[in-house]
Design a protein around this motif. Sequence first.
Motif, PDB file in Angstrom:
ATOM      1  N   ILE A  40       0.843  -1.198   0.000  1.00 41.36           N
ATOM      2  CA  ILE A  40       0.000   0.000   0.000  1.00 41.36           C
ATOM      3  C   ILE A  40       0.880   1.250   0.000  1.00 41.36           C
ATOM      4  O   ILE A  40       0.652   2.197  -0.772  1.00 41.36           O
ATOM      5  N   LEU A  41       1.914   1.258   0.855  1.00 37.94           N
ATOM      6  CA  LEU A  41       2.848   2.396   0.872  1.00 37.94           C
ATOM      7  C   LEU A  41       3.613   2.491  -0.442  1.00 37.94           C
ATOM      8  O   LEU A  41       3.868   3.594  -0.948  1.00 37.94           O
ATOM      9  N   THR A  44       1.237   3.920  -3.066  1.00 41.68           N
ATOM     10  CA  THR A  44       0.940   5.327  -2.772  1.00 41.68           C
ATOM     11  C   THR A  44       2.124   6.216  -3.132  1.00 41.68           C
ATOM     12  O   THR A  44       1.945   7.297  -3.719  1.00 41.68           O
ATOM     13  N   SER A  45       3.337   5.772  -2.814  1.00 41.89           N
ATOM     14  CA  SER A  45       4.514   6.569  -3.169  1.00 41.89           C
ATOM     15  C   SER A  45       4.678   6.647  -4.682  1.00 41.89           C
ATOM     16  O   SER A  45       5.088   7.687  -5.229  1.00 41.89           O
ATOM     17  N   VAL A  47       2.190   6.655  -6.913  1.00 39.90           N
ATOM     18  CA  VAL A  47       1.213   7.644  -7.385  1.00 39.90           C
ATOM     19  C   VAL A  47       1.688   9.055  -7.065  1.00 39.90           C
ATOM     20  O   VAL A  47       1.528   9.984  -7.873  1.00 39.90           O
ATOM     21  N   ALA A  48       2.292   9.250  -5.886  1.00 40.60           N
ATOM     22  CA  ALA A  48       2.808  10.575  -5.521  1.00 40.60           C
ATOM     23  C   ALA A  48       3.905  11.023  -6.485  1.00 40.60           C
ATOM     24  O   ALA A  48       3.982  12.210  -6.839  1.00 40.60           O
ATOM     25  N   LEU A 146       0.651  13.594  -0.541  1.00 38.58           N
ATOM     26  CA  LEU A 146       0.494  12.215  -0.093  1.00 38.58           C
ATOM     27  C   LEU A 146      -0.977  11.836   0.049  1.00 38.58           C
ATOM     28  O   LEU A 146      -1.378  10.719  -0.294  1.00 38.58           O
ATOM     29  N   ALA A 149      -2.278  11.269  -3.322  1.00 40.24           N
ATOM     30  CA  ALA A 149      -1.753  10.010  -3.850  1.00 40.24           C
ATOM     31  C   ALA A 149      -2.505   8.821  -3.258  1.00 40.24           C
ATOM     32  O   ALA A 149      -2.824   7.855  -3.963  1.00 40.24           O
ATOM     33  N   ALA A 150      -2.785   8.874  -1.937  1.00 44.74           N
ATOM     34  CA  ALA A 150      -3.522   7.790  -1.303  1.00 44.74           C
ATOM     35  C   ALA A 150      -4.925   7.663  -1.887  1.00 44.74           C
ATOM     36  O   ALA A 150      -5.411   6.559  -2.152  1.00 44.74           O
ATOM     37  N   TYR A 153      -4.575   6.167  -5.361  1.00 46.57           N
ATOM     38  CA  TYR A 153      -4.358   4.720  -5.307  1.00 46.57           C
ATOM     39  C   TYR A 153      -5.659   3.989  -4.975  1.00 46.57           C
ATOM     40  O   TYR A 153      -5.999   2.993  -5.614  1.00 46.57           O
ATOM     41  N   GLY A 154      -6.378   4.498  -3.967  1.00 41.94           N
ATOM     42  CA  GLY A 154      -7.636   3.860  -3.584  1.00 41.94           C
ATOM     43  C   GLY A 154      -8.645   3.863  -4.716  1.00 41.94           C
ATOM     44  O   GLY A 154      -9.324   2.866  -4.969  1.00 41.94           O
TER      45      GLY A 154
END
Length: 332
Positions: A40-41, A44-45, A47-48, A146, A149-150, A153-154
């Motif tokens: 998940i991290l 997310t990174s 996408v950021a 961030l 980005a989260a 991702y979701g």
Amino acid sequence: MPIRFGARTNLGLVVLLAVAFATGWIAFSFATTPARWSLILHATSGVAILLLLPWKSMIARRGMRRARPGRWASIALGVLVLVSLAAGLAHSIGLAFIGPFTAMELHVGAALVAVPLAAWHVAARRIRLRPTDVSRRSFLRGATVLGAAALGYGATDLAVRAASLPGGRRRFTGSYESASFQPSLMPVSSWMFDPIPEIDPASWTLRAGGRNWTYDELARFDDRLVGTLDCTGGFYSTQEWSGVRLDRLVQSGGASSIRVISHTGYDRRFPIEDAPNLLLATRFGGQPLDAGHGFPARVVAPDRRGFWWVKWVVAIEPDDLPYWWQVPFPTQ
């Protein structure tokens, strides 16, 4: 573009690339819950990084107008990062192959090649930090990126599931199911540069417990377990494995770990207390292993990624070294 904004963008990208790389390798290390959170991290990174690319492109265009030594390396780094991001996205939605390579191979391969270039880039294009770069305003900007980005991702994950794309059926490690309980169709994979040997069972022996075991002797054991091999190449396969538990072959004798050695020289150490849960398999799905899957015998290590499942085993021995005293990811 203000110079300080460019520096902050570069700093953010360096941090995000480091997080993406670290969490990717953590996910490779585990086939249990830590893999879920690290992925998940990791996503997310990624996408950021994509969100910061428009600003980075402006910085890059400004830098291209100046003739600077090593510019080719900066261009190569940018290309490799884009390839890794694109391949990671392709894998997440279910595009298994990109040309002759799997999407996961391109994703990981591009990231590995980029590492020395990234280290050079950080050293050659140093970012001079100022107090304002770590101010409350900068922190809020970073938190906004961030958070976006989260959410991105979701939303992407939900869209993949809603569209019934293959990516919606991935395991929590990011791997795709392949040929479970169909041993004849199970994909063959080897770790890094580990070749597939041809071994004659008549001359092969296993050194364990102070003696040499023949193939026929081991084949008489019928300990069984259902285990999932989760390969770092991007697939997982659940099979019924048959063979002998390691605690039947090796007595601890005060040792700290068990060292399992392959015919190819590849080896892994396991905690001594894991011996009852580890199987030396000679069969899967009721049929003998083939060469690609570790014939004559391989380790079955539940809850560990595929590179722990040592194939073509020739020796199992107690070891005084702790299991963690080994290279996390061996080259062979």
